[in-house]
Enzyme design. Sequence first.
Site, short mmCIF file in Angstrom:
data_model
loop_
_atom_site.label_atom_id
_atom_site.label_comp_id
_atom_site.label_asym_id
_atom_site.label_seq_id
_atom_site.Cartn_x
_atom_site.Cartn_y
_atom_site.Cartn_z
N ASN A 10 1.12 -1.13 -0.09
CA ASN A 10 0.15 -0.11 0.20
C ASN A 10 1.00 1.22 -0.17
OD1 ASN A 10 -1.65 2.14 0.59
ND2 ASN A 10 -2.90 1.12 2.12
N ARG A 12 0.34 4.12 0.26
CA ARG A 12 0.08 5.14 1.22
C ARG A 12 0.66 4.97 2.52
NH1 ARG A 12 -5.81 6.55 1.33
NH2 ARG A 12 -5.04 8.51 2.32
N CYS A 13 1.38 3.65 2.88
CA CYS A 13 1.81 3.28 4.05
C CYS A 13 3.17 3.30 4.39
CB CYS A 13 1.31 1.83 4.18
SG CYS A 13 2.12 1.10 5.77
N SER A 14 3.68 4.18 5.23
CA SER A 14 5.00 4.43 5.26
C SER A 14 5.85 3.05 5.73
CB SER A 14 5.43 5.37 6.58
OG SER A 14 4.98 4.95 7.74
#
Length: 115
Positions: A10, A12-14
């Site tokens: 994902n 958007r996930c750091s």
Amino acid sequence: MATKATIYHNQRCSTSRTVLALIEEAGITPTVVKYLETPPSRDGLRKLLDDAGLKPSQAIRKKESVYKELGLSGAGEDELLDAMVENPILIERPIVVTDVGTVLARPAEAVREIL
């Protein structure tokens, strides 16, 4: 030493971005599966979790609003798996598969076990 990798990612996930960078730093160009756009099938997810030695309850994102909305706190493993397939945002990330093994890379450094 791993020669190939697939990351269920994902962007958007750091943590997911960090794991992707660790894989690339190891000299591997991974296959990136954007699992929110292309979620695994029920059997596919079951295999990923089995290969990582995880039960659905260990790989579900309990802080997601849909977890609470669906009332999953008392659900059994099969019900959790079904919810994860129907709502892929519930799948904890990133899951990485290499020719050495499969791991849920949380913390990110856990990916090093299979690189």
